[in-house]
Design an enzyme around this catalytic site. Structure first.
Site, PDB file in Angstrom:
ATOM      1  N   HIS A 124       0.778  -1.279  -0.082  1.00  0.00           N
ATOM      2  CA  HIS A 124      -0.215  -0.012   0.081  1.00  0.00           C
ATOM      3  C   HIS A 124       0.830   1.321  -0.043  1.00  0.00           C
ATOM      4  O   HIS A 124       0.123   2.211  -0.236  1.00  0.00           O
ATOM      5  CB  HIS A 124      -1.046  -0.080   1.313  1.00  0.00           C
ATOM      6  CG  HIS A 124      -1.978  -0.991   1.181  1.00  0.00           C
ATOM      7  ND1 HIS A 124      -2.727  -1.040   0.129  1.00  0.00           N
ATOM      8  CD2 HIS A 124      -2.502  -1.921   1.910  1.00  0.00           C
ATOM      9  CE1 HIS A 124      -3.531  -2.265   0.197  1.00  0.00           C
ATOM     10  NE2 HIS A 124      -3.341  -2.750   1.577  1.00  0.00           N
ATOM     11  N   ASP A 160      -3.002 -10.473  -2.713  1.00  0.00           N
ATOM     12  CA  ASP A 160      -3.821 -10.018  -1.497  1.00  0.00           C
ATOM     13  C   ASP A 160      -5.176  -9.518  -1.678  1.00  0.00           C
ATOM     14  O   ASP A 160      -5.530  -9.032  -2.623  1.00  0.00           O
ATOM     15  CB  ASP A 160      -2.840  -8.843  -0.952  1.00  0.00           C
ATOM     16  CG  ASP A 160      -3.236  -8.386   0.313  1.00  0.00           C
ATOM     17  OD1 ASP A 160      -2.373  -8.669   1.209  1.00  0.00           O
ATOM     18  OD2 ASP A 160      -4.228  -7.417   0.719  1.00  0.00           O
TER      19      ASP A 160
END
Length: 308
Positions: A124, A160
């Site tokens: 992220h 993910d």
């Protein structure tokens, strides 16, 4: 198959607080499980080196490097999700350094493939900010490093449950890094629609596969076989880097997907079969996964295939 794993006890000292899902227990549960397998003793342990600070700027900007450097020995938070403690600076540099060390060991033929059992996770973190539990973008730093070493094409696969917004943003205009993400959508962090395909030279080098909540093995395996593997074979990368998050598991508390433990073994088989065809090397990076038992089982399923 000579499989190397990067791990350091410093990762356990990255203290996110009592109720944070991204806890040191995640790595402890994985290692406890691996120690009980027959093949773990044959895996090659690589004690990672800290990433040299200048390599941060291979994918992050100078402002982010400065903001990150200030946290050394301190406790605080980048945002509501992303706390840091006195050892987080060291843990993050070791996590980012793990991928670089693994590819260096592959390049010197000491191992054939690798997995970075690290925290904090990375996918992220964007060019200019830490977010979503991630301080530095571990997988992007490794891809950036490979490009400086004369490697011409790197394929990043992110399975993910959350979209790898940071990795996408960092390489959005690159034709040297092909980024593919399968993720629950719409969901945190809100990016990853099918219309996000890259820009400039990087147009059509980003492939998003947004999946509805409740998707399971059947849906994922369909896209792996029909979309992911063909894109990899067409791109012909020298390295395939995997953002291996295990939070798509049906028991995970942070998401709403329905994957079985065995699905992660199947994903790995399909990818290794493709990398074998094109002669690419594989390195995997631990990202999410927050049910301790499901995480440990799923990582073991992934590693058992990597280890042959």
């Amino acid at each position: 198959m000579k499989l190397g794993y990067a791990y350091d006890d410093t990762f356990l000292l990255h203290d996110t607080g009592t109720f944070h899902p991204e806890s040191p227990q995640r790595l402890e549960s994985i290692l406890n499980r691996l120690h009980k397998t027959s093949y773990f003793k044959d895996m090659h342990w690589i004690k990672p080196n800290k990433l040299p600070l200048e390599l941060i700027e291979s994918v992050h900007n100078h402002r982010h490097r400065e903001r990150f450097s200030v946290i050394q020995g301190k406790r605080g938070s980048f945002d509501g999700d992303t706390p840091y403690s006195e050892s987080s600076f060291d843990a993050a540099l070791l996590a980012a350094g793990s991928g670089v060390d693994l590819v260096n060991k592959i390049r010197s033929n000491e191992i054939e493939s690798g997995i970075a059992l690290v925290r904090p996770p990375g996918h992220h973190a964007e060019t200019g900010r830490s977010m979503g539990f991630c301080l530095l973008n571990n997988i992007a730093i490794t891809a950036g490093y490979l490009l400086t070493q004369g490697v011409e094409k790197v394929y990043i696969l992110d399975w993910d449950v959350h979209h790898g917004n940071g990795t996408q943003e960092i390489f959005y205009d690159s034709d040297k890094v092909f980024f593919t993400s399968l993720h629950q959508y719409p969901y945190y962090p809100g990016t990853g629609s099918v219309h996000e395909k890259g820009e400039g030279k990087g147009e059509n080098f980003t492939l998003n596969i947004p999946l509805a909540m409740g998707s399971g093995d059947k849906e994922y395996l369909h896209y792996f076989q029909e979309t992911v593997v063909p894109s990899m074979l067409e791109f012909q990368p020298e390295y395939v880097l995997i953002s291996a998050g295990f939070d798509g598991h049906r028991r995970d508390p942070l998401a709403g997907m329905n994957l079985s433990t065995n699905a992660f073994a199947e994903f790995t088989r399909l990818i290794l079969s493709a990398t074998k065809q094109i002669g690419a090397k594989t390195v995997s990076f631990l990202e999410g996964g927050y049910d301790l038992d499901a995480l440990a089982e799923s990582v073991e399923a992934h590693i058992a295939v990597l280890a042959g």
